[in-house]
Every structure is written in C-alpha cells, then in structure tokens.
Design a protein around this motif. Structure first.
Motif, PDB file in Angstrom:
ATOM      1  N   THR A 257      18.114 -25.456  50.412  1.00 48.99           N
ATOM      2  CA  THR A 257      17.063 -25.472  49.397  1.00 48.99           C
ATOM      3  C   THR A 257      17.660 -25.728  48.024  1.00 48.99           C
ATOM      4  O   THR A 257      17.129 -26.514  47.233  1.00 48.99           O
TER       5      THR A 257
ATOM      6  N   SER B 220      19.707 -21.936  55.072  1.00 48.21           N
ATOM      7  CA  SER B 220      18.428 -22.457  54.579  1.00 48.21           C
ATOM      8  C   SER B 220      18.396 -22.438  53.057  1.00 48.21           C
ATOM      9  O   SER B 220      17.942 -23.382  52.414  1.00 48.21           O
TER      10      SER B 220
ATOM     11  N   MET C 182      12.315 -24.557  54.437  1.00 46.60           N
ATOM     12  CA  MET C 182      13.691 -24.447  54.937  1.00 46.60           C
ATOM     13  C   MET C 182      13.884 -23.148  55.714  1.00 46.60           C
ATOM     14  O   MET C 182      14.556 -23.125  56.743  1.00 46.60           O
TER      15      MET C 182
END
Lengths: 366, 517
Positions: free
Chosen positions: A26, A22, A340
């Motif tokens: 990002t 994640s 995310m």
C-alpha cells in the motif's frame, strides 16, 4: 482459468507477516499515486500513518475513533458467521442513539447510577427493535435481509433527522437541528489515567468496546450459542440435523448485531456529542462491515481491524487538513489499503493457480 | 472358453492406449503411472474403490483433465487431447454419472444443443428414431425430459453420444441410478454396441455387474493400476481383494430375532410435497423390532429424503401419534429431543448434513452430542470431552485420521462415514435410523459399517436402514420393505425375497410423473 484451493497449513508467521506485506505494498502504490499527483510522497505517507499517532493523546483519539467500529463490527460478526447478511447496522446504530437519547432527554434529573444503565439498555433495545424488522420479515415471509436492512437505514436516518428538527429540537438552539444537551449524568466520561491524566478523548466506552469484543470471542469459541451460530452459517442442513432452529438463530444473531449497533450509537452520542443531531453516525455502520471482514469474522481481530480502519480515517482527515489533499485522493488511498489487506488475506488462505485448459467447452461438460 | 493368459493375445488391434499416465493435484497423486489398453469392440471395466482414481483417469481420456506425465495413443498414433471437443472429434464419447439435460426441453432439443449447429430438429428426430430402433433403445425424440424416468434419461445421454459416431464410449457408474430391470436393458444395448465394434469403458465397483457385462477389467487402487485381467479367470473375491488390497471380510446375514417387542413405529405417515422436486409420502408405516435391521429399499428420489427428514424430526407434521418410540409419542419432538430419548440418526449426505466439513472432528461430535448432557455444561463447551469422544469414536470405528483434531473435510469419504456412523453407535442408541450407510464408501469401510449395525442390533436395538444397495439389504437386513413414489410396501422377511421381486416393486409399479401430478 484461475482456480483457488484452500491451503491446508498456514504457518502463524505467515499469517502475521501478511498484513505487513499488504501495508508495504500500500505504501509503495500510495507513494506512486501521491508522486504522480505532485504531492511529496514521504510527507503524504507521514501525514497518513505517523502524524495521527505521534503523541499519546492521539493514540487515545485513535481508540475513540475505533470504538463505534469495534462495537458494531463485533455484533456483525455474529450475523455473518451465521450467514445472515445484515447490512443495516447503520440504521440500528441510529435507532440506538434515538432510544438512548430519548431516555437521556426525558429524565435529565436521574442520577448517573440509574440513568447510564437505562440508556445502555435503551440503546440496545433501539438497535434490536430496528434489527427485528428485517429478522422477523425474513423468518415469517422469507424476505431478503440484505435489502430490508439496507433500506431501513435510510428510514432510520430520516427518522432522527425529523426528530431533531421537529419534536425533539431544543427551543433554545437558534433554529439549529439539535436537541438539548444531555445532563452530566448522561455523558460518558473521559478516562483519567493515573499520573498521566487524560489521553485525548479516550473515554470509558472504549474500555467497554474492548471488553465486549473479548466476551464475544469467548461466546463464539466456547459456548453452545457460538457453536450453533457457526453451524447454521457453515452448513444449515447440519444445523437442522443437530436440532437447532434456523429461525431462532436468525432472530438471535440479528438481535446481537442490532443490540451492539444500538449500543455503539448510544456510546458515540454520550461520549462525543452530548446531544442528538441529524448525523450521529458517519457511516460507522457501513465501515463496520469492512472491519468485520478485515478481521476474518473474529471478534479479537475486530479490535485490530477497527484500529487500522480508524487510522486510515484519521490519516485521511489529517492529509486533507495539512496537505490540502482532496477527499477523493484520501479516499482512493484508504481503498487501496483495504483492498491490499483483504487481498493479502485471500492469498494467505488460498493457493491460487493459473491452469492451462484445453478450451472453453469444458464448462459445458460439467 | 479358452482363457488368454494376457491381453496381448487378442488379435484385435488396440484402439486406445494410455501409457504411464500420472496426474497430481498438489501433493496428492490421483493417477500414478497408469497404463491401459482397450481394443475395438471390447467391453472393458474400470474397477476400483471410491477415490481410487477412476474418475480422474476417465477425465484425462475425455480431455477434461491434462495428465502431468504420460502418453496417449489413438489407433496407434500418439495424440494430445486438450479438451472434450477434441476427444469427441477423435471418436470418444462419455456418459456422465450426473446427466446434463434440460428438464423443460424435449429429447431432440436437448440433443440439438450438443450437436454442431445447422441440423434441424426434424432431421435430428429422424436420426434419433433410426438409432433407437437399430439398437432397441426406445427413445421418443419428442418426449420432454421431465416426463422420463432416470433410465430413459440415461438412454438420451447415450443416444446423444452415439450421434457423434464414437469408437469408444465411456460410461461412468451407469447403473448406480437404475433398477435391476433397467440395468438388464442397458446391458443388452451395450452388448449390441460392442458387437458393432464400439469399445466401451465401463466404470463400476459392483462386481456382479462387471462379470455380467465386461470381458476385461483394469483395477485401480490408490491411483495405481494393480492389474489388467480377463474377468472369467478371476473370482469375485479375487477382484475385490485387488480393489481393496486386503482380504475382504465376509459378513453374513444373521437369523431374524425371535418375535420381540416393537421399539419403533411409524403409523400412516403422510407428508405433502413441498416443492415440485419433492415426493409426497403416502401412508408410510414402519414397525421395527428390537434386535432387527429393518431395510427400506428403493431407487433414490422416491421419497427417501422426505422420509428421512420426518424420521429425524427435521420435518414434523401436525398430527400426533404418528411416530412412536418405545411406546412414547415422539411426533412433535425435534431431533435433539429424540436423541436424548435414545435415538440415533445417520443421514445419507455426509458433507453438510451429517457433518460440517469446515469444522473439526471434535466439533462434529457436538453436532449430535450437544443435547446428550455431558459435553455442554451451563452453555459452555467441554473441549477436552469433545476431543476425547472424537478419539474414542476414531479408535472404536477404525477411522484413520490425519494427526491431531482434523477438519471433517480432510477425511476420505469412507473414513468420514465410519465417523458419522460411529458417532451414533458409541452412544448405543435404542433405535438407529440410517440412510444409504455405505454410499460411496470403499468395500472395507462398508463391511465395517454393516458389521457395526449388526452388532448394535444384536445388543437389542432396532435399526432402520434406507438403502439403494440391494446386496447390502439382502446381506444384513432382517426384513425389507420397498419405497416407491412415496409409498412403502409391506415388509417381508429377507429370506422370502429375491432381487427380481424387490426390483419389480422398485420400478414395476412406476407411475409416470405426469400422472402423479
């Protein structure tokens, strides 16, 4: 049609890898946005993620920033586990600050040994008092705790505003809406680490926050209290079958969340401000909701989630100061990060399938 | 009547044919290589235990699900059924177990919603009346749904299908909500359909019904077709064994205990209705003796849920002296206190009432065990004790577990039911109160659960069993009372009762809802 089915087996390695993926995503998306807006993506990411924690004292500050989030979110975990949607931690936090501030201002001469516990108690009572309004209304009249607790937040914000501008204003404040400074006994002190000294603003409240999260994890997983809360949240009918009282549960978790938020308000003022002012919270009560869910409603996860959110906050401030980045852009970046992380967690827990179906009439047949 | 040795002997041409249907959900194979044929005018039963894949199969036939593999033929031509609309265009109609009717609308209005636009209520009403006269169905197009009994609502669903002029009608467990009398009426209607050439695929697990109605049966077991047979050539026991894949254990009724002490008593329990959907209980009295299984018959929705909540203690009235356990007044006591005194409860709904699906079995042990003293000390959970108890229940009640300490939701219906019944019986409660103990449970598990209740009664406990299943009541209950519209008839020894008598009590004195309010 998209269908989501819970995964049966989630290997630990993947659970640990998910936030990494994640964050990488990002970083990639963030770099693209920064590039489009003519910021050097690398230096922007540096200011966001690295600069705020590049020195030991800054790591101390990170924990200080996370402290009210961790305390408040830990309390909220109890509510959300019981399926009680307390959205008003912000107001409960403010009332904790008011009650503890009242004690601090009324008894400046008390020694720390008496004053500090009294303030802790007062802060928790303040938060509980404010949380009991939606809790009792829900139990008695079946009102919606989301609306009541949220609306009471604004009442709380106006209450402290009135107090510090009116009856509690320091006559010597030159007209500023501030109370008198707390006495030394009412302040939470910074930690002096042996051989190292102070670590930024790192104070004893942070230690309390971490302890509180650990105690909460134990309560939830190993005690009948935690069991009762989880059963009421997952299957209220089974909870009544077990003989648990839903009203008692509602009041109990609201008291825990309110007490925690009140404690966070007390700590925040005593450790970082030293006096009451119109804004004692910077949205901590709302941010804590995100922290609680980012942590998957696990008190130990709250510690890490609190630190991540605090880092995003500090990084955003930093990018504004160093690069002159507008607040909206840092806000967008923080939003992408949270999105995310939550999306990654969802993909980790659920198997997503895109199903081809015959036609939309299917829905009618159900 | 001569018995054809196989289905191919029938001279009628196949109407619908499914060849090697396979359907997977993830790793789970719901239908494995299932082939099936039905002819015009044939009443064909689809038999199988809970979870055998019957519903999956008919959903594929009706276009609600797509098979991973296999072919479907209609009148000899291969077809693809992407959705229910296409299924209806072909001539396949389906009556679901759960009706989809709007309570506040009339019969004709409900039917209009399902029809292609353009037809007026007036002309539709005429067609409805004509069809119901033709088949003796008896549906008033202007009646509002909420005034109809469940059986009448089912007839509305059937009419709705008939108006689409189907060639094949699928009925999913149609009798599960009907009284014996209503079932009889339904069967005579279905026979008339069959005489007019309509093929009927009838899903059930009740062998007697299938025998009364269907000529052919296809038996599914664990997603596979274990045989398509002519029913007259098979005994019930043979059919049951095909369904279960093992020898079925017979349990027979035991003699009523000699006159013994009353262990559990309900004296004129009244409970006002708390919403328009609930049923008021009126002067319900129960008296269950030690060693006895006290049966409460009745169709769902006649106050069973309300009665069960009152017996468990989830609902408590204000009056004292209503509920007496072993001479003690327990009217004001909550479920946990009643358990401590020696009572056990198994509510009807497994998921979310008797058990928390999202929790592990050991935690589900705690649900009814937390007040019993040994699993919680000073507020702390005894995790080892909880697991040991879960394992004990699993071992003594033949709960087949995925390895370790699984989530309750990962157990099949029958296994979870054995667990929630076993969870109470291992404590040897002096009074056990159960509701629909074998509802939606496979034949093997049902026999096991019934035997466990009989054994408990034999040890001197009293069992109060609320059940819709007459066969079950007649098999194990010593006395049976009937709950209808919140009123409980007086209990009579099972030996003196016949299905017809209970059936009349269940539905005979049925007051329409309008008069009731």
């Amino acid at each position: 049609m998209i269908s989501m089915t819970p995964r049966k087996h989630i290997p630990l390695s993947r659970t640990l890898l998910t936030p990494v993926v994640s964050i990488v995503l990002t970083v990639i998306i963030g770099a693209m946005i920064f590039g489009l807006l003519d910021y050097n993506p690398l230096s922007a990411l540096y200011e966001f993620f690295v600069a705020p924690i590049s020195r030991p004292d800054q790591i101390g500050d990170l924990f200080v920033k996370a402290c009210p989030l961790i305390i408040t979110a830990t309390g909220l975990v109890f509510c959300y586990r019981a399926n009680i949607w307390n959205i008003g931690a912000e107001g409960q936090l403010i009332f904790g600050a008011i009650f503890s501030g009242g004690v601090a201002l009324a008894f400046p001469d008390w020694p720390a040994l008496i004053l500090m516990p009294s303030m802790v108690l007062a802060g928790m009572i303040g938060g509980i008092f404010w949380a009991m309004i939606p809790a009792l209304l829900k139990v008695r009249f079946n009102t919606n705790e989301i609306l009541v607790s949220l609306m009471l937040t604004y009442v709380a914000a106006l209450s402290i505003d009135w107090l510090v501008r009116g009856p509690w204003r320091d006559p010597m404040s030159f007209g500023f809406p501030l109370t008198k400074m707390y006495s030394d006994a009412a302040l939470i002190h910074r930690i002096e680490v042996p051989f190292v000294g102070m670590l930024g603003q790192l104070h004893w409240g942070v230690v309390g926050a971490l302890l509180f999260a650990c105690v909460a994890a134990f309560l939830l997983s190993r005690t009948i209290l935690g069991f009762q809360i989880k059963v009421m949240g997952d299957a209220p009918r089974a909870g009544r079958f077990a003989g648990f009282n839903p009203h008692v549960t509602t009041i109990g978790v609201m008291a825990i969340a309110g007490g925690a938020a009140g404690l966070a308000g007390m700590v925040e003022v005593s450790a970082s401000m030293g006096q009451l002012q119109p804004n004692v919270s910077f949205g901590y009560g709302f941010t804590a909701i995100i922290v609680a869910f980012l942590a998957r409603l696990n008190p130990l996860g709250v510690i890490f989630a609190g630190l991540i959110v605090a880092l995003a906050e500090l990084g955003g401030d930093n990018a504004q100061i160093v690069l002159g980045m507008p607040k909206v852009v840092t806000g967008v970046f923080k939003g992408i990060l949270l999105f995310m992380l939550l999306a990654g967690e969802t993909f980790n827990r659920y198997h997503i399938q895109w199903q081809r179906t015959g036609n939309k009439l299917n829905l009618k047949e159900k | 009547m001569s018995q054809p040795s196989s289905l191919s002997d029938t001279h009628l041409r196949p109407l619908f044919e499914a060849v090697s249907i396979t359907k997977k959900f993830g790793d789970f194979i719901a239908n494995n290589d299932v082939s099936f044929t039905i002819h015009e005018g044939e009443i064909h039963a689809l038999l199988g235990e809970n979870g055998a894949g019957k519903s999956t199969f008919v959903k594929i036939v009706y276009g609600l699900l797509q098979p991973n593999n296999g072919k479907i033929f209609w009148n000899g031509n291969q077809v693809f059924i992407p959705g229910p609309q296409q299924a209806r265009q072909l001539g396949i109609g389906m009556v679901f177990q759960h009706f989809s009717l709007f309570d506040a609308l009339t019969v004709a209005e409900n039917i209009q919603l399902a029809m292609p636009p353009g037809e007026t209520i007036a002309s539709l009403s005429v067609r409805i009346s004509r069809l119901s006269a033709e088949y003796g169905i008896g549906v008033d197009p202007d009646a509002r749904i909420h005034n109809l009994s469940v059986g009448e609502q089912q007839r509305v669903e059937i009419i709705r299908c008939l108006l689409q002029d189907p060639k094949l009608l699928i009925m999913d467990e149609p009798t599960s909500v009907l009284t014996p009398q209503e079932t009889g009426q339904l069967f005579s209607v279905l026979r008339r359909f069959s005489e007019n050439g309509l093929a009927i695929l009838f899903i059930s697990h009740k062998l007697d019904e299938i025998r009364a109605l269907a000529s052919h049966a296809t038996i599914l077991r664990r997603g596979e077709n274990v045989g398509s047979v002519v029913i007259d050539g098979q005994t019930n026991r043979q059919l049951a064994e095909m369904m279960v894949g093992a020898k079925v254990k017979n349990i027979s009724r035991q003699n009523a205990p000699e006159k013994s002490e009353v262990l559990f008593e309900v004296k004129k329990l009244c409970r006002p209705k708390d919403s328009i959907f609930s049923v008021a209980l009126r002067d319900v009295s129960i008296s269950a003796n030690a060693g006895e299984i006290f049966g409460i018959a009745g169709i769902a929705g006649n106050g069973q849920d309300e009665l069960m909540a009152a017996l468990i203690g989830e609902w408590r009235g204000h009056d004292d002296g209503i509920l007496i356990f072993d001479g003690m007044d327990i009217s004001g006591k909550g479920p946990a206190e009643r358990r401590v005194m020696g009572m056990g409860f198994v509510p009807e709904e497994r998921n979310g009432h008797a058990a928390v699906p999202s929790m592990r079995l050991a935690e589900n042990v705690l649900l009814t065990g937390h007040s019993l003293g040994n699993l919680v000390r000073y507020g702390l959970l005894d995790l080892f004790g909880m697991r040991a108890k879960a394992n004990l229940i699993a071992r003594s009640f033949d709960v087949r577990l995925p390895e370790g300490n699984p989530l309750a939701s990962s157990l099949s219906g029958g296994n979870l039911q054995k667990f929630v019944v076993g969870r109470e019986i291992v404590n040897v409660p002096r009074v056990l109160i159960v509701s629909q103990p074998t509802w939606g449970v496979d034949v093997g598990a049902a026999a096991f659960i019934r035997e466990a209740m009989l054994n408990l009664a034999a040890k001197g406990s009293a069992v109060v069993m609320i059940s819709q299943d007459l066969e079950e009541l007649f098999t194990i209950a010593h006395r049976v009372a009937v709950l209808n519209d919140g009123i409980l008839s007086s209990a009579e020894p099972t030996i003196d009762l016949t299905a017809e008598k209970v059936g009349l009590l269940m539905g005979g004195t049925h007051v329409s809802r309008e008069e009731r309010t």
